[in-house]
Design an enzyme around this catalytic site. Sequence first.
Site, PDB file in Angstrom:
ATOM      1  N   GLU A 255       0.822  -1.215   0.000  1.00  0.00           N
ATOM      2  CA  GLU A 255       0.000   0.000   0.000  1.00  0.00           C
ATOM      3  C   GLU A 255       0.857   1.266   0.000  1.00  0.00           C
ATOM      4  O   GLU A 255       0.452   2.291  -0.553  1.00  0.00           O
ATOM      5  CB  GLU A 255      -0.958  -0.007   1.186  1.00  0.00           C
ATOM      6  CG  GLU A 255      -1.947  -1.168   1.205  1.00  0.00           C
ATOM      7  CD  GLU A 255      -2.739  -1.327  -0.088  1.00  0.00           C
ATOM      8  OE1 GLU A 255      -2.949  -0.321  -0.797  1.00  0.00           O
ATOM      9  OE2 GLU A 255      -3.155  -2.469  -0.391  1.00  0.00           O
ATOM     10  N   HIS A 258       1.480   2.255  -3.537  1.00  0.00           N
ATOM     11  CA  HIS A 258       0.381   3.076  -4.077  1.00  0.00           C
ATOM     12  C   HIS A 258       0.482   4.518  -3.556  1.00  0.00           C
ATOM     13  O   HIS A 258       0.365   5.483  -4.321  1.00  0.00           O
ATOM     14  CB  HIS A 258      -0.963   2.492  -3.646  1.00  0.00           C
ATOM     15  CG  HIS A 258      -1.374   1.260  -4.374  1.00  0.00           C
ATOM     16  ND1 HIS A 258      -1.523   1.216  -5.746  1.00  0.00           N
ATOM     17  CD2 HIS A 258      -1.686   0.017  -3.922  1.00  0.00           C
ATOM     18  CE1 HIS A 258      -1.917  -0.001  -6.107  1.00  0.00           C
ATOM     19  NE2 HIS A 258      -2.018  -0.739  -5.026  1.00  0.00           N
ATOM     20  N   GLU A 284      -0.388  -0.360  -9.760  1.00  0.00           N
ATOM     21  CA  GLU A 284       0.047  -1.660  -9.259  1.00  0.00           C
ATOM     22  C   GLU A 284       1.522  -1.914  -9.556  1.00  0.00           C
ATOM     23  O   GLU A 284       2.189  -2.642  -8.819  1.00  0.00           O
ATOM     24  CB  GLU A 284      -0.812  -2.776  -9.847  1.00  0.00           C
ATOM     25  CG  GLU A 284      -2.197  -2.862  -9.251  1.00  0.00           C
ATOM     26  CD  GLU A 284      -2.199  -3.157  -7.760  1.00  0.00           C
ATOM     27  OE1 GLU A 284      -1.317  -3.918  -7.293  1.00  0.00           O
ATOM     28  OE2 GLU A 284      -3.064  -2.613  -7.049  1.00  0.00           O
TER      29      GLU A 284
END
Length: 489
Positions: A255, A258, A284
Amino acid sequence: MTAFDELMAFQRDTSALGQIAGRLGWDQETVMPRGAAPQRAEEMAAIEAVLHARRADPRVAEWLDQAAPQDEVGKAQLREIRRAYDRAVKVPADLATAIARITSAAQGTWAQARADEDVSAFLPVLEEVVSLKRQEGEALAQGGDVYDAMVEDYEPYTTGAQIAAIFDEMRPRLVALRAAVLDRPEPAALSGSFDELIQMQLAQKLAITFGYDLNNGRVDKAVHPFSSGSGLDVRITTRTSETDPFNCFYSTIHEVGHAAYEQGIDRDYLLTPLGRGVSMGVHESQSRIYENQLGRSRAFTGWLFDQMKDAFGDFGIADADAFYATVNRVHNGYIRTEADEVQYNLHIMLRFDLERALMAGDLQVNELEAAWNDRFKADFGYAVDKPSNGCLQDVHWSVGLFGYFPTYSLGNVYAGCLYQALRAAVPGLDDQLADGDTSGATAWLREHVQQHGGLYAPREIIRRASGIEPGPEPLLGYLEQKFSAIYGL
């Protein structure tokens, strides 16, 4: 003000409202009282109605016709605004509102059904979601392929057929590598108990290690880890399991990939169409390269081994080499987010084929559980034991994210291309990672990918950064080399 200036001012307000909607979603996943779900559904529907009206406002078309951008950035802004407008005007406002309402409600229904292992409790609301999303897809496709229209939301300029061709190229080598690896002795797994508070403390340290700016973010817990927001407010979540700290640590690193993308975008693009990641596939690519090529490398796992010893004491793994093998252990399992690098993409291919069939009407919602279980048994060789390990494990379909799943594997493909270029550009990479220093890698990614936001089309940004046409060969070569070494193939 010129037409371009008026359009960009209007767009910034629309983007700000979109950020508020995203914050409502974050709240729903983290701290919202369970009983608030019906009201939240109405709140989400109301803000979606406002957003849809703005996105389809006739003035946008007028401004687009009159605007005269002066540079490459201005042209890219208009390209993205026009693409969003052309999609928005095809979808009736009442349909957009209905989708926002049902997906907000469905999310809570899915979470409860997953906890109760009760597929039948989820299927009625999923039937509504699928029906509404098909209507949306048909409106967007205007006679074309409905699933292609869905994919366009997440990976612009890409079709289901193009994705299927990439997957067809990948599958034989992935299956062959899996068979060879599973025929070898399996490295030791972690065992024992790992304090969940300490896990969260180390997860926060990992987030900082990978460049996450906590002045503009925060780390919370959720059932399904995710990243939310852009610009100056980018939040992540992770999850803990007393017996599996890797779930927490690698979900966090994923995460952060991201979030780092969103935090790394040029601030001049704030609250504009270029101020977010250009596609979920490129998104991604960042989360997967952070998690896998960097986070699961021999160099970095050596550093992580020492961190875990300091945090938990002796946890049963003899040394850094054994720890590296444990981190990268290929083993049978049901959960996509916990899958090893060798098998992960096979999980995505299953979901891609099922959701494509759902959107085409070739698979009905009441057939989904059986279709999932049959396909899983065929692909992995053993049966699904419970719904939370099968068709209830992912949140995506409950919130209407059809067309999203294949971007995970596209991200792996893109990450393979980027990693090949990164290793050539940062020759001391392994020495840096062994010291827990990711700055050489993350700075390269920020310069070549993240700062550009939506300036370039998805494949173009990967082509510019890696110097090659995006394709699966670098990823497959990396996987074969890495796991052949670990397993002595």
